[in-house]
Design a protein around this motif. Structure first.
Motif, PDB file in Angstrom:
ATOM      1  N   VAL A   1     -39.498  33.124  29.430  1.00 20.79           N
ATOM      2  CA  VAL A   1     -40.568  33.687  30.245  1.00 20.79           C
ATOM      3  C   VAL A   1     -39.960  34.786  31.109  1.00 20.79           C
ATOM      4  CG1 VAL A   1     -42.145  33.224  32.175  1.00 20.79           C
ATOM      5  CG2 VAL A   1     -41.948  31.578  30.302  1.00 20.79           C
ATOM      6  N   HIS A   2     -40.617  35.951  31.137  1.00 21.19           N
ATOM      7  CA  HIS A   2     -40.038  37.088  31.844  1.00 21.19           C
ATOM      8  C   HIS A   2     -41.135  37.908  32.513  1.00 21.19           C
ATOM      9  CE1 HIS A   2     -36.782  39.864  32.669  1.00 21.19           C
ATOM     10  NE2 HIS A   2     -37.509  40.862  32.198  1.00 21.19           N
ATOM     11  N   PRO A   3     -40.989  38.209  33.822  1.00 19.49           N
ATOM     12  CA  PRO A   3     -39.966  37.731  34.753  1.00 19.49           C
ATOM     13  C   PRO A   3     -40.127  36.240  35.027  1.00 19.49           C
ATOM     14  CG  PRO A   3     -41.642  38.929  35.953  1.00 19.49           C
ATOM     15  CD  PRO A   3     -41.968  39.102  34.501  1.00 19.49           C
ATOM     16  N   GLN A   4     -39.144  35.644  35.696  1.00 21.31           N
ATOM     17  CA  GLN A   4     -39.139  34.207  35.912  1.00 21.31           C
ATOM     18  C   GLN A   4     -39.858  33.868  37.222  1.00 21.31           C
ATOM     19  OE1 GLN A   4     -35.639  35.726  35.211  1.00 21.31           O
ATOM     20  NE2 GLN A   4     -36.862  35.884  33.337  1.00 21.31           N
ATOM     21  N   HIS A   5     -40.843  32.981  37.123  1.00 21.02           N
ATOM     22  CA  HIS A   5     -41.563  32.507  38.308  1.00 21.02           C
ATOM     23  C   HIS A   5     -41.163  31.062  38.595  1.00 21.02           C
ATOM     24  CE1 HIS A   5     -44.200  30.264  35.581  1.00 21.02           C
ATOM     25  NE2 HIS A   5     -44.321  31.370  34.869  1.00 21.02           N
TER      26      HIS A   5
ATOM     27  N   GLN B   1     -34.822  38.495  35.726  1.00 19.70           N
ATOM     28  CA  GLN B   1     -35.572  39.227  36.751  1.00 19.70           C
ATOM     29  C   GLN B   1     -36.495  38.247  37.458  1.00 19.70           C
ATOM     30  OE1 GLN B   1     -38.618  41.867  35.371  1.00 19.70           O
ATOM     31  NE2 GLN B   1     -38.543  43.181  37.182  1.00 19.70           N
ATOM     32  N   PRO B   2     -36.464  38.201  38.776  1.00 19.45           N
ATOM     33  CA  PRO B   2     -37.321  37.245  39.472  1.00 19.45           C
ATOM     34  C   PRO B   2     -38.747  37.748  39.668  1.00 19.45           C
ATOM     35  CG  PRO B   2     -36.042  38.462  41.074  1.00 19.45           C
ATOM     36  CD  PRO B   2     -35.595  38.950  39.708  1.00 19.45           C
ATOM     37  N   ASP B   3     -39.672  36.835  39.602  1.00 24.25           N
ATOM     38  CA  ASP B   3     -41.015  37.069  40.123  1.00 24.25           C
ATOM     39  C   ASP B   3     -40.964  36.650  41.596  1.00 24.25           C
ATOM     40  OD1 ASP B   3     -43.672  36.710  41.003  1.00 24.25           O
ATOM     41  OD2 ASP B   3     -44.375  36.307  38.977  1.00 24.25           O
ATOM     42  N   ILE B   4     -41.119  37.580  42.513  1.00 23.99           N
ATOM     43  CA  ILE B   4     -40.997  37.265  43.945  1.00 23.99           C
ATOM     44  C   ILE B   4     -42.351  37.276  44.647  1.00 23.99           C
ATOM     45  CG2 ILE B   4     -38.603  38.038  44.084  1.00 23.99           C
ATOM     46  CD1 ILE B   4     -39.661  40.611  45.445  1.00 23.99           C
TER      47      ILE B   4
END
Length: 324
Positions: free
Chosen positions: A128-132, A283-286
């Protein structure tokens, strides 16, 4: 009534831990660092002259000493360099399991708020991208990174268990790739590797074809997010987990060229085989950090590198001088 809150920082002599110590002291906290100096360095704390600070050599795998009244426990102890995942595998696994147990138990016994340092590594090689935060990850439980990945996943599970069983206010931060001064030149992570190699005039080692991606957050932005999460009221943050990191995704081969441009260096790029289980994207989900804390990074990669380079140049000069 105490006038100054007391924070315990495990791993306080480490890269992130020492910057956290500085931030807390700047805000008037009494701070105690617990560190066995396995990967943390006393030199990271040598500049501190405050009477509100104490550095205690202690391994978190052992029960904590009596430190008086404590308001916050920041559990940031653990080797995090991929090069240590094999050579210090058992130590890492136990630091993030038994060490976390000791930290959370100490927070419970002192009615203190606990902030647990987790990692983007709990997402493994993500699908899953970005990662939540709701994504459960894709981790090889028997792979070379497992002592770190899986022990961090267990530390989060233990935090949830403590929250449920003992009603401890525990907050978990999943830290994505972070860089800045006080990283060791031999740390093994990509920015220390590239900066050290470029400053020595060596070729930059890129694993695989360099199309794998990371997102790099400057350490001051990370500390600002940690502090905001730690200070948020319980109704906002107790028991929650947030991603903290940059959303500016970059290919590793592009990072190498960026570092050469910032340094105005002409080193070659040398390709080697990709390590086993090396994540292809990160890559983060922020969104949650933005909504809960109003937080997002502000330091660009180029600006962060400019602030980081003098540290590495000084470290490498020191290394050369000490060997003569």
């Amino acid at each position: 009534m105490k006038s100054k809150p007391h924070a315990v920082v495990t791993g306080g002599a480490g890269f992130v831990g020492s910057h956290l110590v500085d931030s807390l002291l700047d805000d008037g906290f009494q701070v105690t660092s617990l560190d066995n100096f396995g990967s943390g360095r006393p030199t990271n704390l040598a500049h501190i002259e405050s009477e509100r600070f104490a550095s205690i050599e202690h391994d978190v795998r052992e029960p904590f000493p009596d430190l008086g009244d404590v308001d916050y426990v920041f559990h940031f102890a653990s080797r995090a360099s991929p090069k240590d995942f094999e050579s210090h595998a058992v130590e890492i696994a136990l630091t993030n399991s038994e060490g976390t147990h000791n930290a959370l138990r100490y927070a419970r016994d002192n009615d203190a708020r606990a902030i647990l340092a987790s990692t983007s590594e709990i997402y493994g090689d993500p699908e899953v991208h970005p990662q939540h935060e709701e994504y459960n990850g894709n981790v090889n439980v028997r792979g070379p990174r497992a002592p770190y990945d899986e022990s961090k996943r267990f530390s989060e599970a233990l935090a949830v268990a403590f929250q449920q069983q003992y009603d401890v206010d525990i907050r978990t931060v999943r830290i994505f790739n972070t860089y800045g001064p006080r990283m060791r030149p031999d740390d093994g992570r990509v920015i220390p590797n590239f900066l050290s190699q470029a400053l020595r005039g060596e070729g930059l080692t890129v694993y695989g074809d360099g199309t794998q991606t990371r997102s790099f957050c400057y350490v001051s932005d990370l500390i600002r997010g940690i502090r905001a999460f730690a200070d948020a009221p319980p109704e906002v943050a107790a028991g929650d987990v947030i991603n903290l990191g940059s959303t500016d995704e970059i290919k590793i081969r592009t990072l190498a060229k960026t570092i050469l441009d910032v340094l105005d260096a002409d080193s070659d790029i040398v390709h080697q085989n990709l390590p086993e289980d090396d994540p292809q994207v990160r890559q983060p989900d922020i969104t949650r950090a933005k909504q809960l804390l109003g937080w997002e990074p502000t330091v660009s990669l180029e600006a962060g590198l400019e602030r980081t380079i003098p540290h590495f140049a000084d470290e490498l000069d020191t290394t050369v001088d000490s060997s003569q």
